[in-house]
Each structure stands twice: as C-alpha cells, then as structure tokens.
Enzyme design. Structure first.
Site, PDB file in Angstrom:
ATOM      1  N   GLU B  49      48.593   5.036  57.828  1.00  0.00           N
ATOM      2  CA  GLU B  49      49.234   4.863  59.144  1.00  0.00           C
ATOM      3  C   GLU B  49      50.470   3.970  59.102  1.00  0.00           C
ATOM      4  O   GLU B  49      51.355   4.096  59.946  1.00  0.00           O
ATOM      5  CB  GLU B  49      48.233   4.319  60.165  1.00  0.00           C
ATOM      6  N   PHE B 111      32.085   0.960  67.026  1.00  0.00           N
ATOM      7  CA  PHE B 111      32.603   1.460  65.749  1.00  0.00           C
ATOM      8  C   PHE B 111      34.103   1.767  65.876  1.00  0.00           C
ATOM      9  O   PHE B 111      34.524   2.428  66.812  1.00  0.00           O
ATOM     10  CB  PHE B 111      31.846   2.726  65.331  1.00  0.00           C
ATOM     11  N   GLN B 112      34.872   1.269  64.940  1.00  0.00           N
ATOM     12  CA  GLN B 112      36.328   1.430  64.915  1.00  0.00           C
ATOM     13  C   GLN B 112      36.996   0.945  66.198  1.00  0.00           C
ATOM     14  O   GLN B 112      37.952   1.539  66.673  1.00  0.00           O
ATOM     15  CB  GLN B 112      36.725   2.881  64.598  1.00  0.00           C
ATOM     16  N   LYS B 161      39.013   7.212  74.400  1.00  0.00           N
ATOM     17  CA  LYS B 161      38.623   8.606  74.181  1.00  0.00           C
ATOM     18  C   LYS B 161      38.258   9.320  75.488  1.00  0.00           C
ATOM     19  O   LYS B 161      38.678  10.457  75.716  1.00  0.00           O
ATOM     20  CB  LYS B 161      37.436   8.654  73.222  1.00  0.00           C
ATOM     21  N   MET B 476      63.846 -10.376  43.637  1.00  0.00           N
ATOM     22  CA  MET B 476      64.426 -11.418  44.469  1.00  0.00           C
ATOM     23  C   MET B 476      63.615 -12.707  44.369  1.00  0.00           C
ATOM     24  O   MET B 476      64.169 -13.804  44.327  1.00  0.00           O
ATOM     25  CB  MET B 476      64.527 -10.953  45.927  1.00  0.00           C
TER      26      MET B 476
END
Lengths: 166, 562
Positions: B49, B111-112, B161, B476
C-alpha cells in the site's frame, strides 16, 4: 505573554482532537480550554488560554484558522472583552471556621452548594484575580480540593456615546 | 436513484473524473471492489500500500490532477501513512480511501481495525470518517475539493464496511459548503504595489521560487516576471522545472547542496522575492545569517508559511499565478523599470563571476561518476522526460546536473525525504502520461525500499527506467559520516544486496549492468526503447560526495566546495 483566544468551530466529533493535536504537534502550550455548543447547535465555541511571544501567537492564530473545521478565530487579548471562570472549592469547615467561611463566601458573592458536618463546597465565579484572592483567603482554613472550569470569554459590545464609536 | 454505498462510491469517483485508482483489496472493501469489477475505472493493483500512495502522488505531480488510492482497513491503511506524510510535506493533492471495520465494531479492537483518522490527523490536510451512507457523496466531493484547492494536500476518507452495504438516494452535490474553508487566491492590490515599489528601488534582487510555482501553474508568469526585472532566479528543490534550467538568469538550486552562485546571491541580496517557497531549513541554513541584508517580499497561498521562519517586509497571501500576473501587468507600465534594469547590472556582473568561478563540477577519472550518468541522461532526454528520484545523493546530483526546463517534470520527495518514493512515483507518473519517458534516478539503498513494485510495473507493462547509482553505500549518510563523524561508517555499508540484473529478470523486467563511461549512452538508449520496465545497475564511484555542501545549521556562505 498570555492570550485568550475565542475559537468558533463546526460542532463535529474529532474537532477538539484537531485543535489539541495542533497545539501538541507544534509544541504550543494550552493553559486552559473550555468548549461547548452555541445557540446554533451545529457550531461550538472554544475559549483557549495560551502563552507565547508575538510570533508564536501569530502562528497559533494562523494555524487555527487553517483548520478546515474552524470558522472564526479571535484573539480576545487585543480587544475589549469579559473573562470569567468558575471554581468549585471544597473547604474544611468545622467549629468556628464555619462562620468565617460563610462570611468570605458572602463577601465574594459565592454560593454554598454542598454542606457536610465538616466541609462546605463553594461555587464561585469571577475573573482570575478574584478567584486567586478567594483561594488565598481560604487556604489557611483548609482547602481540600478545587476544580476550575478554565476561562470563558466574550468580546464586549462597542458602546455608543452619540459621538461615534469609542 | 437508490443504490448501495459501494455503488455511490464508484459513481462519485466518476463524477470527479477519476480514471485510475492505485489500490489493494481486503476484507472491508470487498463491496467496493465488487463494484469496481463492473466499472471501467482503471485499477492498478500494487504490491504494497505504500507503493499505492506514492503512485497516486506521482500521478498527481506529473499531471496536477488529484491522485486516488484505495486500501483496506488496519495495516492497509497504516501502510499509506508514509505516502500521506510525503504528499502533505510537498502539498500534493491525493485522496486516500481507507476501508474501516463496520460502525458497530469501531472502537472494539476488531480484526484489522486501526484509528486511521486519528493516526493521519497530523499528516493530512483533512480527513473524514463516513458514519452514514447519506454522507458518502458529499464527503467525497469535499475530499477532492479540499485536496486540490488552496494549498493542495492529501485527504483521507475512512469508509466503514456497513456504509458500503447500506443504501441511499444518490445525487452528487453541485456545490460545496465548508464555512471554515475559504482559500485566498487574489493578492491584495495594495500589498502588490508595495512589493513592486520595494523591488524597483533595490540594487541586488534575487527571485527565489518553490513548489508553489508548479502547483499553481505559474511558470509562464514567472518567466515573464523574471524577464521584465532581468533579475536572477534561484529554485528550491521543489521549485525545479518552474524556471528553465538553461536560462541565463537561472542560478540553479539554493540551500544545502545549492550552487555557489545561488547561495552567494541570497547571502548578499538586498531584495529577496520569495514565491511559493517556505524558507525550509535545508534552504536557509543558519536562519540568522540567511539573506541578512535583504528586504523580503513573500508570496504564498498559505498564511501560516508567511513569517513562520523569517520575518518578511511585504507578505502577499494568494495564488502565485494570479499575483505574478498582476505584478507583470503593473511592471509593464512602470516607468521605473528601465532604470531598475540598468541599476542591477553591477549585481548581475558579480553573479556572473560567481557562476564562472564556481560552476557545478566533479572530478573525472577513477570509476564511473554518478554525475556523469545524470549528465548523459539529460543529454539523451533534453528535459523531455519525467524524472523521479529516491532520496539522498541520487536526488541531490539529479537536482544539480539535470537541467529541468518544464514544470511537472521533476518528481521528488522534498519535505519528508522519503526513501523508496521514486520508483512507485515513476510508475504513477507513467500511468498518467503513457507517452512520456519516465526515469527514476535511484540509489542502491532506496530502490530496495519499494522494489516489490517491479511486479506491478511488469504486470501492467509500465515501462519506466530505473537508473540505480550503485555505490554500495547509503551514500548521503556515509558522506556525513565521512565529513563529520571521523569516517566511521556506522551501518551504511550496502554491499550486501541482490544482483539487480537477476532480480529484474526474476520479476520479468529487464536488467543491465554498466561499469564504464562508454556503455552509459548505448545502454540508456536501449533501455528507453524497452517495452518492459528496466533496472540499470550503474556501478559508480563508491565514495563520491555531493558538493557544494553547507553543513547542517551553518550559514549558506560556509559552503564546502570539494
């Protein structure tokens, strides 16, 4: 320097978190904050007391303005305004000190809102100076607990004297 | 018409003219994905993602349109946070839609579940949690509006949802009602006139411009403005491409790795005209010694950027394009202009001397030089390419040696400095502009941070070229360790890494290795013709440093030159 800022916001969940997050994320400090609905239930008003030099206060006001949910920001410190705070004080009061407490409450136009055999709870409203004066007088008698609301403040209406705005 | 939330979502995106979504499905967004299955909106399935958020960002930077990203709840949402913070720091318009657990589970540690609105509050311009399907269309409209107007920025819309299942009447609102959001576009005319008065009496002016020129589309107006004043122009990293890199008035970038001429010019200027730039610490160095003799005019759309880091003499809040347009109109009629042009001749001579005495350069010899590779990429593309970078030496050399001539051709993570940004951003840019040549100039460290998107690029035949300047170090950081930490290279050795050619092959892309100068151009030419994504492993000088360099927090005049 201390500033009292009046902030009008949309009355939505999460707005207080945005304001608080702005202060914490940028390291500004909040001395007190009070918030409640206005006459229009879709709008809330916050009174925030903060401190900082002119540059910090300028940034705070700009950053508050930048919040999508903020509608109006006024730095009341630079305008003519009224400030009040309410405090509840639980003070020991038994024997002789009971009358002493009652006298002080009367002088400062407070109210006794709870009584027990050895304590009073006093409700008192005023500006900061008045509240600290009362607290100083009550402390020797035994203050057990205090709760303060934080400041609420409002701009004064401009008075007309018939010769134009003052 | 009544429809479910998922359908309202897709219909609303169509109303916003969305043609592409960068996304990754998951449990709570299944109804939305089911709707996308039937829709003709293009969906690019990423491999992580974070990649999706950077792709949306690259898409937005290359086109100016709002980039769109769709992910699931919990880890799907949290993986976009770096992408949001990147877009926020650089004022890039993206909208990230995150799934959320159903409203009856919110707050239950389901969950999640992650409180993504809470998590992203400080790295988005604004964010929303939709609590009722009736608010879906209006919220999406507001999200796109907020992302692209005023000072642009990322917006998160969190969609539980059950909201995607619930039904409501769909009608897309025509207007926006945000009582607390009224960005200022037009500059105050009195301030504009004051600015011009101030500029025209100066003797040593410098025009200093940033990303605001790109995001407001003001590069034409800037060219006219600079042409009228005949004054030198320097760009921030974010401003590159806003002014032609080969223009004789151009000083190059200023700041930590800016050119000698640009840094000397801002140190000695008596009139700094800052446009769409925010006096970042990488630009100013020691703020107390930054432009100490200058009066400052500051044009910016965001009032909080003004007088944040430096006190300015004339602030002008508004859109750079519109304000420069007004200033140009006034300047054209101003009788003082000719005199001003003559008066600054000495200053321009001095600047020309600085340019000549200390041009950007590097030492030839030894192994392949990274700067040489970038010069050749420039010669091959002549500015007609979208160049993205990762972060570190690769980014600074690109900013120095690629002469950007057009806006939206340089795509880089400026404010946040996100390693792993350049490759997904290149994919996003190429998806937006399929005809364009898109090249990510990478380091061997950064490229490994989002290398998984090679699969995405191969799947959709997104033929970007990744030029890895491979020096076996986190270059760097190694440079700082070399200069300021007694050459103690603490954990910056990157020599343990995959064989990039085999890796490209394993993903179904093409890979090349280049060790010598003579192979650079032929391999690049080959790569630019490829229909597949390409990784080129340029084995460059290991301990090459980026110069000039202003040590962190030092005054700009204290440049290390080599």
């Amino acid at each position: 320097m201390r500033h009292t800022i009046s902030l009008t916001v949309e009355n939505q969940f999460g707005v207080l978190a945005r304001v608080a997050g702005l202060f914490s994320g940028r390291g500004y400090n909040i001395e007190s904050l009070s918030v409640a609905e206005t006459l229009d239930p879709s709008v809330s008003k916050m009174t925030i007391v903060t401190s900082g030099d002119d540059k910090i206060i300028e940034q705070i006001i700009k950053q508050l303005n930048k919040l999508i949910n903020s509608i109006k920001v006024v730095d009341l410190t630079v305008t003519d305004h009224v400030e009040r705070e309410m405090v509840l004080i639980k003070v020991s009061a038994s024997g002789e000190s009971r009358t002493e407490v009652l006298r002080l409450v009367d002088i400062f136009r407070g109210k006794i809102v709870d009584v027990s055999p050895d304590t009073f709870v006093i409700e008192l409203t005023g500006d900061e100076e008045k509240i600290s004066a009362v607290l100083n007088l009550l402390k020797p008698l035994g203050v057990k607990d205090i709760v303060r609301t934080g400041k609420v403040a409002m701009q004064r209406t401009i008075q007309h004297d018939g010769k134009g705005d003052k | 018409m009544k429809m479910n939330g998922a359908k309202i979502f897709v219909e609303s995106l169509k109303k916003e003219g969305v043609d592409t979504i960068f996304g990754y499905p998951g449990g709570v967004v299944l109804y939305i994905y089911d709707e996308l299955y039937r829709s003709d909106i293009r969906h690019i399935l990423v491999r992580h993602e974070q990649g999706a958020a950077h792709m949306a960002d690259g898409y937005a930077r290359a086109t100016g349109k709002v980039g769109v990203c769709l992910v699931t709840s919990g880890p799907g949402a949290t993986n976009t946070v770096t992408g949001l913070a990147t877009a926020y720091m650089d004022s890039i318009p993206i909208v990230v839609f995150t799934g959320q657990v159903s409203t009856n589970l919110v707050g239950n540690d389901a969950f999640q579940e992650a409180d993504i609105v809470g998590i992203t509050r400080s790295c988005t311009k604004h964010n929303f949690l939709i609590k009722n399907v009736r608010d879906m269309a209006r919220t999406i409209k507001e999200a796109f509006y907020l992302a692209r107007t005023g000072r642009p920025g990322p917006v998160v819309v969190d969609i539980p949802k059950d909201i995607t299942i619930d039904s409501a009447e769909f009608s897309y609102p025509d207007s926006i009602e945000l009582p607390g959001y009224k960005p200022t576009y037009e500059g105050n005319m009195n301030q504009i006139k004051r600015a011009i008065d101030m500029i025209l009496v100066s003797k040593k002016p410098v025009i200093y411009t940033g990303g605001g020129i790109i995001s407001s589309g003001a590069s034409k107006e800037l060219l006219t403005f600079a042409g009228l004043l005949k004054a030198p122009v320097t760009n921030t990293l974010m401003g590159l491409g806003g002014f032609p890199g080969e223009h004789p008035q151009f000083l190059g970038m200023l700041g930590m790795h800016g050119t000698y001429a640009a840094n000397m010019a801002v140190t000695h200027t008596d009139m700094l005209v800052a446009i769409g730039a925010r006096f970042d610490d990488r630009v100013t160095g020691d703020i107390n010694e930054f432009a100490p003799e200058a009066k400052i005019v500051h044009i910016d759309i965001d009032p909080t950027s003004i007088s944040k880091n430096v006190e300015v003499d004339v602030p002008i809040v508004g859109n750079a394009k519109s304000i420069l347009g007004e200033m140009n109109k006034l300047l054209k009629q101003d009788r003082r202009l000719k005199e001003f042009n003559r008066e600054i001749e000495d200053w321009k001579m001095l600047i020309a001397q600085w340019k000549e005495s200390h041009p950007l350069t590097y030492k030839e010899g030894g192994k392949l030089k990274p700067q040489f590779v970038i010069e050749q990429i420039y010669e091959l593309t002549k500015g007609n390419a979208v160049i993205t970078t990762e972060v570190g030496q690769n980014q600074m050399w690109t900013a120095q040696f690629y002469k950007f001539s057009k806006p939206r051709t340089f795509v880089t993570s400026g404010g946040l400095g996100t390693m792993g940004y350049g490759f997904p951003a290149a994919i996003g840019a190429k998806v937006a502009l399929p005809e364009a040549t898109v090249i990510d100039i990478a380091g061997d460290g950064s490229i490994q941070m989002n290398i998984q998107e090679l699969a995405t690029a191969v799947q959709y035949k997104i033929n970007v070229v990744v030029a890895i300047l491979n020096n076996n170090y986190l270059g760097m950081v190694r440079q700082w360790q070399s200069l300021f930490y007694g050459k103690r290279y603490s954990h910056t050795d990157m020599s343990h890494k995959p064989d990039f050619v085999k890796l490209a092959d394993a993903y179904g892309a093409r890979g090349y290795t280049v060790d010598t100068k003579k192979d650079v151009v032929p391999v690049m030419k080959d790569a630019l013709k490829s229909k597949l994504p390409v990784l080129i492993d340029f084995r460059v000088e290991e301990e090459e440093d980026v110069y000039p360099m202003v040590p962190s927090g030092a005054s700009l005049k204290k440049m290390l030159l080599a």
